[in-house]
Enzyme design. Structure first.
Site, PDB file in Angstrom:
ATOM      1  N   GLY A  15      12.248  -8.476  -0.699  1.00 58.66           N
ATOM      2  CA  GLY A  15      11.193  -8.681  -1.688  1.00 58.66           C
ATOM      3  C   GLY A  15      10.102  -7.643  -1.538  1.00 58.66           C
ATOM      4  O   GLY A  15      10.350  -6.449  -1.541  1.00 58.66           O
ATOM      5  N   GLY A  16       8.874  -8.118  -1.383  1.00 56.70           N
ATOM      6  CA  GLY A  16       7.749  -7.192  -1.279  1.00 56.70           C
ATOM      7  C   GLY A  16       7.553  -6.432  -2.581  1.00 56.70           C
ATOM      8  O   GLY A  16       8.219  -6.682  -3.588  1.00 56.70           O
ATOM      9  N   ALA A  18       8.278  -3.288  -3.341  1.00 61.95           N
ATOM     10  CA  ALA A  18       9.436  -2.485  -3.745  1.00 61.95           C
ATOM     11  C   ALA A  18      10.510  -3.356  -4.385  1.00 61.95           C
ATOM     12  O   ALA A  18      11.074  -2.989  -5.422  1.00 61.95           O
ATOM     13  CB  ALA A  18      10.002  -1.744  -2.531  1.00 61.95           C
ATOM     14  N   LYS A  83      -9.583   2.666  -9.444  1.00 62.03           N
ATOM     15  CA  LYS A  83      -9.528   3.857  -8.594  1.00 62.03           C
ATOM     16  C   LYS A  83      -9.459   5.079  -9.495  1.00 62.03           C
ATOM     17  O   LYS A  83      -8.555   5.179 -10.337  1.00 62.03           O
ATOM     18  CB  LYS A  83      -8.293   3.798  -7.685  1.00 62.03           C
ATOM     19  CG  LYS A  83      -8.045   5.066  -6.871  1.00 62.03           C
ATOM     20  CD  LYS A  83      -6.737   4.952  -6.092  1.00 62.03           C
ATOM     21  CE  LYS A  83      -6.394   6.257  -5.372  1.00 62.03           C
ATOM     22  NZ  LYS A  83      -5.090   6.186  -4.667  1.00 62.03           N
ATOM     23  N   GLY A 351       3.716   5.938  -1.561  1.00 62.06           N
ATOM     24  CA  GLY A 351       4.688   4.880  -1.352  1.00 62.06           C
ATOM     25  C   GLY A 351       4.975   4.125  -2.639  1.00 62.06           C
ATOM     26  O   GLY A 351       6.112   4.099  -3.132  1.00 62.06           O
TER      27      GLY A 351
END
Length: 513
Positions: A15-16, A18, A83, A351
């Site tokens: 999961g996460g 990515a 940002k 990333g």
């Protein structure tokens, strides 16, 4: 000889961020097909998200819009702030406070780069401040958009700072409820591989045997499928990028009125640099450093000194990082995305950029059947390897052009042995020629002309370009700076301070059109 088989199912392991951004990209694209392709994500309930950085690049804005996620919902749920740049502090002189911005807005007047280079040091000021309004506005504390501007639109280009865990939860819910991703909580404990190196079956602890036509490895640094099962070698790049460790911490604000920077602060240190990211409810701070040039004890001391009183009686999380990428990201019927595919330090939020870009590439070039899969895989591997190398070049550029020479870390970063030939060639050319768009020919150049201009001339790259400015060029340069000053004044009257903008969005939302 095997018969041709249509690709009808995908299993994503892990999961996460990515895993779920891959699931959403695949489901969004593939579920529009007839017949639809089943997308399943299986993840362990026991493995937390690594979450090294919490910064993004403007590409994420386009991805969220493409998925159909409302920007105001994303901001509210994921502790999001805007940002607009990375602010590089002390990269040229330690403890000086000197800085430059790598802005997200395109330079308004990049054609005046040669004019700027031929100005005296005392007259020309910071490069970013003379080609864009954005640096002026973010240093003054303004957000990138007005409340009257619709979802994903702004006065300037922008990305986000976010809480990675909350973002993963948002993607999980959206993927399952809106895009039809099947979600399974289970531990993959073994993998069956055939004689050709293709994955046949996944064995789990509580969900039996799982099969699919294509498998996506999002298991992080463990690379459970692409590395352990498929034995694809890892290409180590620590001889180019030395940073391989991180100390991270989350800190509350002193009070609810503390201004929130609209940029990532990147402050150079003796063996790396410290990021400082302001979310709406807290700060995320981390020291990324090289274990070759600093012990963990020394790194902790550096980070505590940076944080001051805020570091009293707190502990840091230590994260070792593997720097490099897989020799192939697609082997047989297994594709690696995320940390299982590769990783370089989080200096420019590369990333999440690579997770997002490669997941969308996989969805866009998804093979129709097993006959065409090797052809698709070969092209995918070429593009991803090239993308990793170009990202590595751009990150290395920051260290090579930095003027710091006070520690072995900074000295060795400029050693020619550690600089890729492709970057050396560019830098030699750019000593005599200003970079042009023709220097960036690949469709997967994530960092292009504008990005290089901001870093090169922000760090005062030594140019040997010499020319005499005529009166007309001087006049145009003066007109340009006057025009820019007026635009800064106008936008200051239209935009809100960053924290106020975030608070108003949470209260009132953002209009759709």
């Amino acid at each position: 000889m095997t018969s041709r088989k249509d690709i009808k199912s995908v299993v994503i392991v892990g999961g996460g961020t990515a895993g779920w951004i891959s699931a959403c990209h695949l489901a969004k694209k593939l579920n529009a097909r007839t017949p639809q392709i089943q997308v399943m994500l299986v993840e362990s309930p026991n493995i937390p998200t690594i979450g090294v950085g919490e910064g993004t690049v403007p590409m994420l804005r386009e991805t969220l819009k493409y998925f159909g996620i409302r920007e105001d919902d994303f901001i509210h749920r994921c502790d999001v702030t805007f940002k607009q740049s990375v602010k590089f502090i002390d990269w040229n002189e330690p403890n000086s406070g000197e800085y430059y911005h790598h802005l997200f807005d395109y330079p308004y007047f990049k054609d005046f780069t040669s004019t700027w280079l031929n100005k005296s040091l005392s007259d020309r000021g910071r490069y970013a401040d003379l080609v864009s309004v954005q640096g002026h506005l973010i240093d003054a504390g303004f957000g990138p958009k007005a409340m009257t501007q619709p979802q994903y639109r702004g006065a300037m280009h922008y990305a986000y700072h976010l809480d990675a865990a909350k973002f993963t939860k948002l993607l999980t819910e959206f993927g399952v409820e809106q895009l039809g991703v099947k979600h399974l909580l289970a531990e993959v404990i073994d993998t069956k591989i055939d004689a050709q190196g293709n994955i046949l079956e996944l064995y789990t602890d509580n969900a039996g045997v799982l099969t699919a036509d294509l498998y996506v490895d999002c298991t992080g640094f463990s690379a459970q499928l692409i590395g352990s099962a498929c034995n694809v070698p890892f290409v180590d790049k620590s001889d180019i990028l030395f940073v391989d460790s991180a100390l991270v911490v989350q800190l509350p604000y002193e009070d609810k009125y503390t201004p929130i920077p609209c940029f990532t602060k990147s402050t150079a240190q003796e063996a790396g640099w410290i990021w400082d990211i302001g979310l709406s409810e807290r700060r995320g701070v981390g020291y990324v450093y090289s274990s070759q040039y600093s012990s963990i004890e020394q790194a902790e001391s550096v980070l505590r000194e940076y944080l001051g009183k805020a570091a009293e009686e707190i502990s840091f999380r230590h994260i070792p990082m593997k720097v490099g990428y897989r020799e192939k990201s697609w082997q047989g019927n297994c594709v690696a995305i995320g940390l299982s595919s590769g990783f370089v330090e989080p200096l420019e939020a590369t990333g999440l950029l690579m997770f997002d870009a490669t997941a969308r590439m996989l969805a866009e070039c998804f093979p129709a059947n097993t006959d065409v899969m090797p052809l698709v895989a070969n092209r995918y591997n070429q593009r991803v390897s090239n993308a990793w190398n170009r990202v590595i070049d751009f990150i290395k550029l920051h260290y090579v052009t930095a003027k710091r020479m006070d520690t072995p870390f900074w000295v060795d970063n400029k050693n020619e042995i550690s600089i890729p030939d492709s970057l050396k060639e560019h830098l030699e050319l750019w000593r005599y020629h200003i970079p042009t768009a023709y220097d960036f020919t690949s469709t997967l150049e994530f960092f292009n002309l504008e990005n290089y201009l901001y870093v090169l001339y922000g760090s005062d790259f030594e140019s040997k370009l010499k020319m005499t400015l005529n009166d007309e060029e001087e006049r145009l340069f003066s007109e340009m700076t006057d025009k820019l000053d007026k635009q800064v004044t106008l936008l200051k009257s239209q935009l809100l301070p960053h924290r106020e903008l975030i608070e108003r969005i949470k209260l009132y939302g953002i209009q759709l059109n």
